[in-house]
Design a protein around this motif. Sequence first.
Motif, PDB file in Angstrom:
ATOM      1  N   VAL A  14       0.701  -1.373  -0.095  1.00  0.00           N
ATOM      2  CA  VAL A  14      -0.145   0.057  -0.122  1.00  0.00           C
ATOM      3  C   VAL A  14       0.745   1.197  -0.035  1.00  0.00           C
ATOM      4  N   ASP A  15       0.935   1.955  -1.262  1.00  0.00           N
ATOM      5  CA  ASP A  15       1.723   3.221  -1.253  1.00  0.00           C
ATOM      6  C   ASP A  15       0.999   4.106  -2.408  1.00  0.00           C
ATOM      7  N   ASP A  16       0.958   5.505  -2.306  1.00  0.00           N
ATOM      8  CA  ASP A  16       0.161   6.403  -2.962  1.00  0.00           C
ATOM      9  C   ASP A  16       1.258   6.543  -4.300  1.00  0.00           C
ATOM     10  N   TYR A  17       2.504   6.502  -4.356  1.00  0.00           N
ATOM     11  CA  TYR A  17       3.316   6.557  -5.318  1.00  0.00           C
ATOM     12  C   TYR A  17       3.487   5.502  -6.119  1.00  0.00           C
ATOM     13  N   PRO A  18       2.984   5.617  -7.500  1.00  0.00           N
ATOM     14  CA  PRO A  18       3.057   4.386  -8.372  1.00  0.00           C
ATOM     15  C   PRO A  18       4.602   4.069  -8.579  1.00  0.00           C
ATOM     16  N   ASP A  19       5.539   4.955  -8.632  1.00  0.00           N
ATOM     17  CA  ASP A  19       6.977   4.383  -8.861  1.00  0.00           C
ATOM     18  C   ASP A  19       7.577   3.812  -7.581  1.00  0.00           C
ATOM     19  N   GLY A  39      -3.517   1.996  -3.619  1.00  0.00           N
ATOM     20  CA  GLY A  39      -2.971   3.255  -3.502  1.00  0.00           C
ATOM     21  C   GLY A  39      -3.598   4.104  -2.391  1.00  0.00           C
ATOM     22  N   ASN A  40      -4.466   3.764  -1.733  1.00  0.00           N
ATOM     23  CA  ASN A  40      -4.857   4.495  -0.517  1.00  0.00           C
ATOM     24  C   ASN A  40      -5.395   3.398   0.292  1.00  0.00           C
ATOM     25  N   GLY A  41      -5.990   3.996   1.463  1.00  0.00           N
ATOM     26  CA  GLY A  41      -6.426   3.041   2.596  1.00  0.00           C
ATOM     27  C   GLY A  41      -7.702   2.588   2.348  1.00  0.00           C
ATOM     28  N   ILE A  42      -8.432   2.940   1.632  1.00  0.00           N
ATOM     29  CA  ILE A  42      -9.912   2.193   1.349  1.00  0.00           C
ATOM     30  C   ILE A  42      -9.584   1.325   0.496  1.00  0.00           C
ATOM     31  N   GLU A  43      -8.720   1.382  -0.532  1.00  0.00           N
ATOM     32  CA  GLU A  43      -8.268   0.110  -1.590  1.00  0.00           C
ATOM     33  C   GLU A  43      -7.669  -0.780  -0.562  1.00  0.00           C
ATOM     34  N   ALA A  44      -6.930  -0.462   0.510  1.00  0.00           N
ATOM     35  CA  ALA A  44      -5.949  -1.413   1.056  1.00  0.00           C
ATOM     36  C   ALA A  44      -7.100  -2.208   1.834  1.00  0.00           C
ATOM     37  N   LEU A  45      -8.152  -1.718   2.608  1.00  0.00           N
ATOM     38  CA  LEU A  45      -9.050  -2.566   3.035  1.00  0.00           C
ATOM     39  C   LEU A  45      -9.752  -3.411   2.226  1.00  0.00           C
ATOM     40  N   GLN A  46     -10.268  -2.985   1.285  1.00  0.00           N
ATOM     41  CA  GLN A  46     -10.856  -3.720   0.177  1.00  0.00           C
ATOM     42  C   GLN A  46     -10.202  -5.037  -0.337  1.00  0.00           C
ATOM     43  N   GLN A  47      -8.915  -4.605  -0.605  1.00  0.00           N
ATOM     44  CA  GLN A  47      -7.930  -5.748  -1.103  1.00  0.00           C
ATOM     45  C   GLN A  47      -7.648  -6.763   0.202  1.00  0.00           C
ATOM     46  N   ALA A  48      -7.409  -6.372   1.282  1.00  0.00           N
ATOM     47  CA  ALA A  48      -7.144  -7.209   2.373  1.00  0.00           C
ATOM     48  C   ALA A  48      -8.369  -8.002   2.580  1.00  0.00           C
ATOM     49  N   ILE A  49      -9.536  -7.777   2.536  1.00  0.00           N
ATOM     50  CA  ILE A  49     -10.649  -8.633   2.597  1.00  0.00           C
ATOM     51  C   ILE A  49     -11.129  -9.503   1.458  1.00  0.00           C
ATOM     52  N   GLU A  50     -10.697  -9.032   0.488  1.00  0.00           N
ATOM     53  CA  GLU A  50     -10.876  -9.709  -0.599  1.00  0.00           C
ATOM     54  C   GLU A  50      -9.800 -10.828  -1.193  1.00  0.00           C
ATOM     55  N   ARG A  51      -8.467 -10.568  -0.529  1.00  0.00           N
ATOM     56  CA  ARG A  51      -7.457 -11.387  -1.190  1.00  0.00           C
ATOM     57  C   ARG A  51      -6.584 -12.255  -0.132  1.00  0.00           C
ATOM     58  N   GLU A  52      -6.889 -11.625   1.175  1.00  0.00           N
ATOM     59  CA  GLU A  52      -6.401 -12.503   2.256  1.00  0.00           C
ATOM     60  C   GLU A  52      -4.911 -12.673   2.294  1.00  0.00           C
ATOM     61  N   PRO A  53      -4.253 -11.399   2.257  1.00  0.00           N
ATOM     62  CA  PRO A  53      -2.926 -11.608   1.945  1.00  0.00           C
ATOM     63  C   PRO A  53      -2.082 -12.118   3.122  1.00  0.00           C
ATOM     64  N   ASP A  54      -0.913 -12.370   3.216  1.00  0.00           N
ATOM     65  CA  ASP A  54      -0.167 -12.865   4.424  1.00  0.00           C
ATOM     66  C   ASP A  54       0.538 -11.733   5.118  1.00  0.00           C
ATOM     67  N   ILE A  55       0.641 -10.694   4.454  1.00  0.00           N
ATOM     68  CA  ILE A  55       1.132  -9.508   5.188  1.00  0.00           C
ATOM     69  C   ILE A  55       1.025  -8.167   4.313  1.00  0.00           C
ATOM     70  N   ILE A  56       0.935  -6.989   5.272  1.00  0.00           N
ATOM     71  CA  ILE A  56       0.610  -5.926   4.522  1.00  0.00           C
ATOM     72  C   ILE A  56       1.675  -4.767   4.789  1.00  0.00           C
ATOM     73  N   LEU A  62      -1.279   8.229   3.361  1.00  0.00           N
ATOM     74  CA  LEU A  62      -1.954   8.229   2.102  1.00  0.00           C
ATOM     75  C   LEU A  62      -3.130   8.985   1.901  1.00  0.00           C
ATOM     76  N   PRO A  63      -3.717   9.007   0.829  1.00  0.00           N
ATOM     77  CA  PRO A  63      -4.750   9.762   0.284  1.00  0.00           C
ATOM     78  C   PRO A  63      -5.907   9.055   0.717  1.00  0.00           C
ATOM     79  N   VAL A  64      -7.205   9.838   0.630  1.00  0.00           N
ATOM     80  CA  VAL A  64      -8.540   9.080   0.933  1.00  0.00           C
ATOM     81  C   VAL A  64      -8.399   8.595   2.297  1.00  0.00           C
ATOM     82  N   MET A  65      -7.975   7.662   2.825  1.00  0.00           N
ATOM     83  CA  MET A  65      -7.786   7.088   4.172  1.00  0.00           C
ATOM     84  C   MET A  65      -6.356   7.038   4.454  1.00  0.00           C
ATOM     85  N   ASP A  66      -5.940   7.409   5.597  1.00  0.00           N
ATOM     86  CA  ASP A  66      -4.532   7.131   5.771  1.00  0.00           C
ATOM     87  C   ASP A  66      -4.179   6.076   6.338  1.00  0.00           C
TER      88      ASP A  66
END
Length: 147
Positions: A14-19, A39-56, A62-66
């Motif tokens: 999770v990082d807002d800088y594409p590079d 790229g932001n906290g909201i996307e991070a929450l969605q990805q974590a719930i949908e994909r169940e990563p081993d680590i974040i 971050l924009p939108v939600m830090d």
Amino acid sequence: MNKTKPERPCVLLVDDYPDAREMYSEYLQYSGFDVIEAGNGIEALQQAIEREPDIILMDLSLPVMDGWEATRRLKADRRTARIPVVALTGHALAGISEGARRAGCDAFVTKPCLPEDLVKEIRKVLDQPSSMSKKTRRSGKYAKTNG
């Protein structure tokens, strides 16, 4: 019981800088991890719930939600509470690591950091028993200690 984990651990980056995402993502993939990005906290929450990563790996600014709020929400949700969160931040101020721990981060890495140092920290966090992950670890350029 039939759900088997893939051989490669999955990292949510999770990082807002594409590079920055691209650089870390490529190195993590090269180092044996599957990588999903946000790229932001909201996307991070969605990805974590949908994909169940081993680590974040969570950038805190971050924009939108830090990353602070995203981490608090991840740790408060039974679906994602067990996933270790490593805070990534460019801020090396004394209270930042303690604040990250209170928000629920399991480790703390100061950016910029070398990709290989980030991989070492990820492996350390993934290799420790979950009961041991309560204490925040500091790693990175400003966290070096003598000895």
